[in-house]
Design an enzyme around this catalytic site. Structure first.
Site, PDB file in Angstrom:
ATOM      1  N   HIS A 271       0.837  -1.206   0.000  1.00 46.14           N
ATOM      2  CA  HIS A 271       0.000   0.000   0.000  1.00 46.14           C
ATOM      3  C   HIS A 271       0.876   1.263   0.000  1.00 46.14           C
ATOM      4  O   HIS A 271       0.744   2.122  -0.872  1.00 46.14           O
ATOM      5  CB  HIS A 271      -0.905  -0.021   1.242  1.00 46.14           C
ATOM      6  N   GLU A 272       1.782   1.336   0.950  1.00 44.75           N
ATOM      7  CA  GLU A 272       2.648   2.523   1.034  1.00 44.75           C
ATOM      8  C   GLU A 272       3.569   2.603  -0.187  1.00 44.75           C
ATOM      9  O   GLU A 272       3.886   3.699  -0.652  1.00 44.75           O
ATOM     10  CB  GLU A 272       3.457   2.521   2.341  1.00 44.75           C
ATOM     11  N   HIS A 275       1.788   4.490  -2.813  1.00 47.61           N
ATOM     12  CA  HIS A 275       1.892   5.937  -2.555  1.00 47.61           C
ATOM     13  C   HIS A 275       3.299   6.430  -2.922  1.00 47.61           C
ATOM     14  O   HIS A 275       3.464   7.484  -3.527  1.00 47.61           O
ATOM     15  CB  HIS A 275       1.682   6.224  -1.060  1.00 47.61           C
ATOM     16  N   GLU A 301      -4.585   7.822  -3.104  1.00 41.98           N
ATOM     17  CA  GLU A 301      -5.081   6.580  -2.530  1.00 41.98           C
ATOM     18  C   GLU A 301      -5.392   5.545  -3.613  1.00 41.98           C
ATOM     19  O   GLU A 301      -5.305   4.341  -3.371  1.00 41.98           O
ATOM     20  CB  GLU A 301      -6.313   6.886  -1.667  1.00 41.98           C
TER      21      GLU A 301
HETATM   22 ZN    ZN Z   1      -3.093   5.233   1.818  1.00 44.06          ZN
END
Ligand code: ZN
Length: 507
Positions: A271-272, A275, A301
């Site tokens: 997830h990170e 980003h 996101e």
């Molecule tokens: Zn996030």
């Protein structure tokens, strides 16, 4: 000075002030990263003050009379017309920012920064002790301030629109009500189907402990595979995982290892990483302009959710990764099958805590917060009624009821931080991610094969070209339209969820 020299001098003053703002923000960011990772505990409150000063200085520069006079000059036709597109857009954005935020008195801003900083400490303790009453006076003040801010910033329609616009330019209650309404109904239908299914996913993996050092090896390996650049980044640990882009060549991600629950670190890292790749690929030409950022919080996101869920929780991805997973954890697990893994990482179970929610019910947690926030800002409900309203809505929307405020209204830090208008971007990210995936599959036709072969280059490259490289030259709304030809649309996301869970739960 001739007109050309005068123009150049003006542009230099503009880039000078933008550069200085960037320097303050970069150092504030570094201070924040340090506090969240390695700083000694006792020094943190002192560091908070330094961080507050740096942020306030950057804010002051962005609304200063110097900035105002530069922007007024630059927006005159003779200057504006000869600016490159990136500066034109940057000037427009800065004027909008200045006009809005100049209306907030400096001493009120400072007061608010201090209030929210204190409130976060009070919240932390209140959560620990399940004590909403102690947090309430702070929350009341924060809500009041946000209502005041909405009036100062100005809006059309609902006052909450003013707060939404800070994170998702152009987003409104009108659009969210219809989007989230459709999303809620769609997810609840899938959830009902799952709950009616007789299939119970295999949970054997839940009882196996995986050592943190080995999980770290896996996390780093996966980050490298998907294209996160360690030359311009690093992976550390923090209580709450986050990504921070100090500049495009220094983008740091963090994760958290739980030995009895490897999903936290692995999916948190991916997830990170999503980003992080966004931040790493915003073009250097846009650096030190006001369009050298992501298109919006929701678009940011979309990148993390795409890699975490669309890629990371897919069967194709695990077909490729499983042999390496087995190799790393050969002392702990020997006989895990692909089917078992895919089932395990896609278990759906309504739960109390947003950050631990499964992919399906996650957006329901967001919709609950959105429904409460907009009523709070409009003044239809009061902060003191939140615990009861929260529990009531949990039962209504997700079908379960918290046993106390710790697993209810006190679970998230966002309100203590004053981040009203932020929550909706999490669910928007899911929606954008699948709109992008549909478009991506048309260009990268062997998407599934690429994942099976663990070749993420073409997938990453598509995201870089279509999304990252555009910085904030387009709003999220414009960008999604440009890429997909469609406005915000929940159908691709709902179709994806239905396809996935139909397979896992055989309903
Ligand atoms: Zn996030």
């Amino acid at each position: 000075m001739n007109p050309q020299e005068k123009h150049q001098e003006l542009l230099n003053r503009y880039t000078g002030i933008l550069g200085k703002i960037q320097h303050y923000r970069e150092m504030a960011g570094l201070a924040h990263w340090d506090m969240a990772t390695y700083a000694p505990k006792a020094g943190k409150s002192i560091r908070s003050d330094a961080l507050g000063t740096l942020s306030t200085e950057a804010f002051k520069m962005s609304v200063s009379t110097e900035m105002q006079s530069i922007l007024t000059e630059l927006s005159k036709e003779e200057h504006f017309n000869q600016l490159p597109e990136k500066y034109q857009k940057s000037v427009e954005k800065d004027i909008k920012h200045l006009e809005k935020f100049q209306k907030i008195p400096e001493d009120r801003y400072r007061e608010y920064v201090i209030l929210t900083s204190k409130a976060q400490n009070v919240w932390e303790k209140a959560k620990e002790e399940n004590d909403f009453e102690t947090f309430l006076p702070y929350l009341e003040k924060i809500v009041d301030f946000n209502r005041e801010m909405a009036e100062l910033l100005g809006y059309e329609g609902h006052p909450y629109n003013a707060l939404l616009d800070r994170f998702e330019e152009g987003m409104t209650v009108e659009k969210l009500d219809s989007t989230f309404g459709e999303l809620k109904e769609g997810i609840q239908t899938i959830l009902t189907n799952i709950q009616g299914s007789s299939k119970t996913p295999n949970k054997r993996l839940e009882s196996i402990n995986l050592p943190a050092e080995k999980q770290k090896i896996l996390s780093e390996k996966v980050l490298r595979k998907i294209g996160y650049d360690f030359e311009s980044g690093r992976l550390d640990e923090s209580v709450h995982p986050f990504t921070i882009g100090l500049n495009p060549k220094d983008v740091r991600v963090t994760t958290r290892y739980q030995e009895d629950f490897f999903k936290t670190a692995l999916f948190g890292t991916i997830h990170e990483g999503g980003h992080g790749m966004y931040e790493q690929n915003i073009p250097m030409e846009l650096f030190k302009t006001s369009v050298g950022t992501a298109a919006s919080t929701g678009m940011h996101e979309s990148q993390s959710r795409f890699w975490e869920n669309v890629v990371g929780r897919s069967e194709a991805f695990w077909k490729g990764l499983l042999p390496e997973f087995r190799e790393i954890f050969k002392e702990e697990i020997t006989d895990i099958t692909l089917e078992e893994m895919v089932e395990y990482i896609n278990i759906v179970e309504p739960s109390m805590i947003r950050v631990e929610a499964d992919e399906l019910t996650y957006s329901l947690h967001i919709i609950l917060r959105y429904e409460l926030e907009k009523e709070l800002i409009q003044g239809n409900i009061a902060a003191k009624d939140l615990p009861q309203l929260w529990n009531q809505k949990m039962a209504e929307i997700i079908g379960i009821k918290p046993k106390d405020n710790r697993e209810g209204v006190l679970q998230d830090v966002h309100w203590a931080g004053g981040m009203f208008g932020y929550f909706p971007t999490y669910a928007l990210g899911n929606v954008y991610a699948l709109q992008l995936t549909e478009a991506l599959k048309k260009d990268v036709t062997n998407f599934t094969a690429h994942m099976e072969n663990q070749e993420f280059g073409p997938i990453k490259q598509w995201m870089v070209e279509k999304v990252h490289q555009r910085g904030n030259l387009r709003t999220a709304e414009e960008l999604i339209k440009e890429i997909t030809g469609d406005g915000l649309n929940v159908k691709p996301y709902l179709t994806y969820l239905d396809d996935k869970y139909r397979k896992v739960y055989e309903y």
